[in-house]
Scaffold this motif. Structure first.
Motif, PDB file in Angstrom:
ATOM      1  N   VAL A 198       0.684  -1.048   0.072  1.00  0.00           N
ATOM      2  CA  VAL A 198       0.454  -0.193   0.265  1.00  0.00           C
ATOM      3  C   VAL A 198       0.754   1.116   0.277  1.00  0.00           C
ATOM      4  CG1 VAL A 198      -1.665   1.290   1.354  1.00  0.00           C
ATOM      5  CG2 VAL A 198      -1.792  -0.878   1.248  1.00  0.00           C
ATOM      6  N   ALA A 199       2.061   1.363   0.722  1.00  0.00           N
ATOM      7  CA  ALA A 199       2.761   1.723   0.977  1.00  0.00           C
ATOM      8  C   ALA A 199       3.147   2.419  -0.611  1.00  0.00           C
ATOM      9  CB  ALA A 199       3.987   2.147   2.052  1.00  0.00           C
ATOM     10  N   ARG A 200       3.734   1.462  -1.139  1.00  0.00           N
ATOM     11  CA  ARG A 200       4.920   2.064  -2.352  1.00  0.00           C
ATOM     12  C   ARG A 200       3.881   2.246  -3.533  1.00  0.00           C
ATOM     13  NH1 ARG A 200       7.005  -4.016  -0.423  1.00  0.00           N
ATOM     14  NH2 ARG A 200       9.073  -3.415  -0.604  1.00  0.00           N
ATOM     15  N   TYR A 201       2.847   2.282  -3.147  1.00  0.00           N
ATOM     16  CA  TYR A 201       1.804   3.156  -4.790  1.00  0.00           C
ATOM     17  C   TYR A 201       0.855   4.396  -3.844  1.00  0.00           C
ATOM     18  CZ  TYR A 201       2.256  -1.433  -7.579  1.00  0.00           C
ATOM     19  OH  TYR A 201       2.505  -2.038  -8.088  1.00  0.00           O
ATOM     20  N   ASP A 202       1.716   4.924  -2.932  1.00  0.00           N
ATOM     21  CA  ASP A 202       0.938   5.772  -2.346  1.00  0.00           C
ATOM     22  C   ASP A 202      -0.090   6.155  -1.183  1.00  0.00           C
ATOM     23  OD1 ASP A 202       3.465   7.133  -2.950  1.00  0.00           O
ATOM     24  OD2 ASP A 202       2.609   7.961  -5.179  1.00  0.00           O
ATOM     25  N   GLY A 203      -1.021   4.848  -0.863  1.00  0.00           N
ATOM     26  CA  GLY A 203      -1.292   4.107   0.050  1.00  0.00           C
ATOM     27  C   GLY A 203      -1.012   5.334   1.130  1.00  0.00           C
ATOM     28  N   ASN A 204      -2.310   5.509   2.040  1.00  0.00           N
ATOM     29  CA  ASN A 204      -2.020   5.776   3.447  1.00  0.00           C
ATOM     30  C   ASN A 204      -2.566   4.208   4.970  1.00  0.00           C
ATOM     31  OD1 ASN A 204      -2.900   7.217   5.987  1.00  0.00           O
ATOM     32  ND2 ASN A 204      -4.337   8.089   5.175  1.00  0.00           N
ATOM     33  N   ILE A 205      -1.533   4.416   5.390  1.00  0.00           N
ATOM     34  CA  ILE A 205      -1.216   3.051   6.203  1.00  0.00           C
ATOM     35  C   ILE A 205      -1.213   3.178   7.339  1.00  0.00           C
ATOM     36  CG2 ILE A 205      -0.017   2.023   4.092  1.00  0.00           C
ATOM     37  CD1 ILE A 205       2.777   2.725   6.071  1.00  0.00           C
ATOM     38  N   GLU A 206      -1.207   5.000   8.174  1.00  0.00           N
ATOM     39  CA  GLU A 206      -1.579   5.294   8.837  1.00  0.00           C
ATOM     40  C   GLU A 206      -2.687   4.385   9.690  1.00  0.00           C
ATOM     41  OE1 GLU A 206      -2.079   9.142  10.158  1.00  0.00           O
ATOM     42  OE2 GLU A 206       0.077   9.715   8.677  1.00  0.00           O
ATOM     43  N   ALA A 207      -3.376   3.624   9.387  1.00  0.00           N
ATOM     44  CA  ALA A 207      -4.515   2.897   9.984  1.00  0.00           C
ATOM     45  C   ALA A 207      -4.321   1.125  10.275  1.00  0.00           C
ATOM     46  CB  ALA A 207      -6.254   2.768   9.366  1.00  0.00           C
ATOM     47  N   PHE A 208      -2.981   0.805  10.203  1.00  0.00           N
ATOM     48  CA  PHE A 208      -2.599  -0.217  10.666  1.00  0.00           C
ATOM     49  C   PHE A 208      -1.152  -0.647  11.021  1.00  0.00           C
ATOM     50  CE2 PHE A 208      -4.146   0.286   5.554  1.00  0.00           C
ATOM     51  CZ  PHE A 208      -5.208  -0.128   5.643  1.00  0.00           C
ATOM     52  N   VAL A 209      -0.627   0.298  11.203  1.00  0.00           N
ATOM     53  CA  VAL A 209       0.690   0.732  11.638  1.00  0.00           C
ATOM     54  C   VAL A 209       0.613   2.113  12.655  1.00  0.00           C
ATOM     55  CG1 VAL A 209       2.150  -0.793  10.096  1.00  0.00           C
ATOM     56  CG2 VAL A 209       2.184   1.861  10.029  1.00  0.00           C
ATOM     57  N   PRO A 210       1.793   1.750  13.819  1.00  0.00           N
ATOM     58  CA  PRO A 210       1.724   3.505  14.791  1.00  0.00           C
ATOM     59  C   PRO A 210       2.229   4.275  13.698  1.00  0.00           C
ATOM     60  CG  PRO A 210       2.327   1.310  15.523  1.00  0.00           C
ATOM     61  CD  PRO A 210       2.216   1.364  14.063  1.00  0.00           C
ATOM     62  N   SER A 211       2.690   5.936  13.978  1.00  0.00           N
ATOM     63  CA  SER A 211       2.266   6.774  13.143  1.00  0.00           C
ATOM     64  C   SER A 211       3.957   6.753  13.065  1.00  0.00           C
ATOM     65  CB  SER A 211       2.116   7.614  13.906  1.00  0.00           C
ATOM     66  OG  SER A 211       2.144   8.188  15.428  1.00  0.00           O
ATOM     67  N   MET A 212       4.376   6.222  13.970  1.00  0.00           N
ATOM     68  CA  MET A 212       5.856   6.933  13.872  1.00  0.00           C
ATOM     69  C   MET A 212       5.676   5.621  12.674  1.00  0.00           C
ATOM     70  SD  MET A 212       8.028   7.693  17.170  1.00  0.00           S
ATOM     71  CE  MET A 212       9.700   7.816  16.444  1.00  0.00           C
ATOM     72  N   VAL A 213       5.749   4.276  12.446  1.00  0.00           N
ATOM     73  CA  VAL A 213       6.409   3.486  12.223  1.00  0.00           C
ATOM     74  C   VAL A 213       5.680   4.134  11.061  1.00  0.00           C
ATOM     75  CG1 VAL A 213       6.089   0.985  11.210  1.00  0.00           C
ATOM     76  CG2 VAL A 213       6.412   1.927  13.379  1.00  0.00           C
ATOM     77  N   ALA A 214       4.684   4.770  10.133  1.00  0.00           N
ATOM     78  CA  ALA A 214       4.407   4.978   9.158  1.00  0.00           C
ATOM     79  C   ALA A 214       4.994   5.818   8.714  1.00  0.00           C
ATOM     80  CB  ALA A 214       2.514   5.430   9.632  1.00  0.00           C
ATOM     81  N   SER A 215       5.490   6.906   9.573  1.00  0.00           N
ATOM     82  CA  SER A 215       6.687   7.653   8.635  1.00  0.00           C
ATOM     83  C   SER A 215       8.024   7.337   8.091  1.00  0.00           C
ATOM     84  CB  SER A 215       6.602   8.854   9.234  1.00  0.00           C
ATOM     85  OG  SER A 215       5.873   9.750   9.982  1.00  0.00           O
ATOM     86  N   GLU A 216       7.698   6.061   9.088  1.00  0.00           N
ATOM     87  CA  GLU A 216       9.184   5.408   8.589  1.00  0.00           C
ATOM     88  C   GLU A 216       9.240   5.403   7.399  1.00  0.00           C
ATOM     89  OE1 GLU A 216      10.831   5.075  13.284  1.00  0.00           O
ATOM     90  OE2 GLU A 216       9.831   3.366  12.629  1.00  0.00           O
ATOM     91  N   VAL A 217       7.902   3.672   6.947  1.00  0.00           N
ATOM     92  CA  VAL A 217       7.889   3.170   5.781  1.00  0.00           C
ATOM     93  C   VAL A 217       7.420   3.622   5.025  1.00  0.00           C
ATOM     94  CG1 VAL A 217       6.215   1.599   4.925  1.00  0.00           C
ATOM     95  CG2 VAL A 217       7.024   1.221   7.029  1.00  0.00           C
ATOM     96  N   VAL A 218       6.984   5.195   4.961  1.00  0.00           N
ATOM     97  CA  VAL A 218       6.904   6.471   3.336  1.00  0.00           C
ATOM     98  C   VAL A 218       7.460   6.952   3.313  1.00  0.00           C
ATOM     99  CG1 VAL A 218       6.229   8.472   3.562  1.00  0.00           C
ATOM    100  CG2 VAL A 218       4.547   6.506   4.357  1.00  0.00           C
ATOM    101  N   LYS A 219       8.583   6.872   3.915  1.00  0.00           N
ATOM    102  CA  LYS A 219      10.218   7.585   3.992  1.00  0.00           C
ATOM    103  C   LYS A 219      11.001   6.777   2.982  1.00  0.00           C
ATOM    104  CE  LYS A 219      14.839   9.433   5.992  1.00  0.00           C
ATOM    105  NZ  LYS A 219      15.561   9.451   7.306  1.00  0.00           N
ATOM    106  N   ARG A 220      10.857   5.373   4.119  1.00  0.00           N
ATOM    107  CA  ARG A 220      12.187   4.247   3.027  1.00  0.00           C
ATOM    108  C   ARG A 220      11.183   3.819   1.116  1.00  0.00           C
ATOM    109  NH1 ARG A 220      15.330   0.912   5.550  1.00  0.00           N
ATOM    110  NH2 ARG A 220      15.673   2.668   7.120  1.00  0.00           N
TER     111      ARG A 220
END
Length: 170
Positions: free
Chosen positions: A142-164
């Motif tokens: 989902v993150a690779r296709y620019d989808g919002n993952i904030e409902a699935f992981v903690p907020s800091m993790v979401a930021s780290e995944v998007v950054k990666r």
């Protein structure tokens, strides 16, 4: 004095999800000490290094340990789960189940593990219905296709995944 009950919750945690955290929180009720085993598992082509995953799991579970009054150790491992369990003195392996497909795989693994060491029990916790569809693999997709993952992981993790993900696109 009764023997300390030690449990292991193993996984790749790439990344750790709200489903993982739910199982950890609930698993803390079953043990005196929980070892969260972060597996190397190179076959899954991890997004984060082993040391990064260990650090994130430590960060995301730190407050849980305090609230529950249960010791949590986060440890990397690269060996058979049962050998790791024996090494840390575990009595229980905690596993989460999301769906029937999980059950079939876990059923086979439990049978093999029992043959290796019948003194270590496997306990299954059903995923909270809110988290039954969450899988680390899908979160990354989902993150690779620019989808919002904030409902699935903690907020800091979401930021780290998007950054990666963004770093990999460069």
């Amino acid at each position: 004095m009764a023997k300390q009950r030690i449990g292991i919750y193993p996984g790749t945690f790439d990344p750790i999800t709200n489903g993982h955290l739910d199982i950890i929180k609930r698993g803390l009720r079953l043990v005196d000490k929980l070892v969260i085993g972060v597996a190397t598992n190179p076959s899954k082509d991890p997004m984060f290094s082993l040391s990064e995953r260990v650090a994130v799991v430590e960060r995301e579970t730190h407050d849980m340990a305090k609230v529950a009054g249960v010791e949590i150790d986060v440890m990397p491992f690269d060996e058979l789960l049962m050998k790791f369990a024996e090494r840390v003195g575990a009595d229980i392996i905690i596993r989460g189940l999301r769906a029937v497909a999980d059950f079939e795989y876990e059923f086979q693994m439990t049978g093999m593990n029992y043959q290796i060491n019948p003194n270590i029990e496997t306990v299954f916790l059903m995923a909270d219905p809110r988290y039954q569809t969450i899988a680390s693999r899908l979160v990354k997709e989902v993150a690779r296709y620019d989808g919002n993952i904030e409902a699935f992981v903690p907020s800091m993790v979401a930021s780290e995944v998007v950054k990666r993900v963004n770093e990999s696109k460069v």
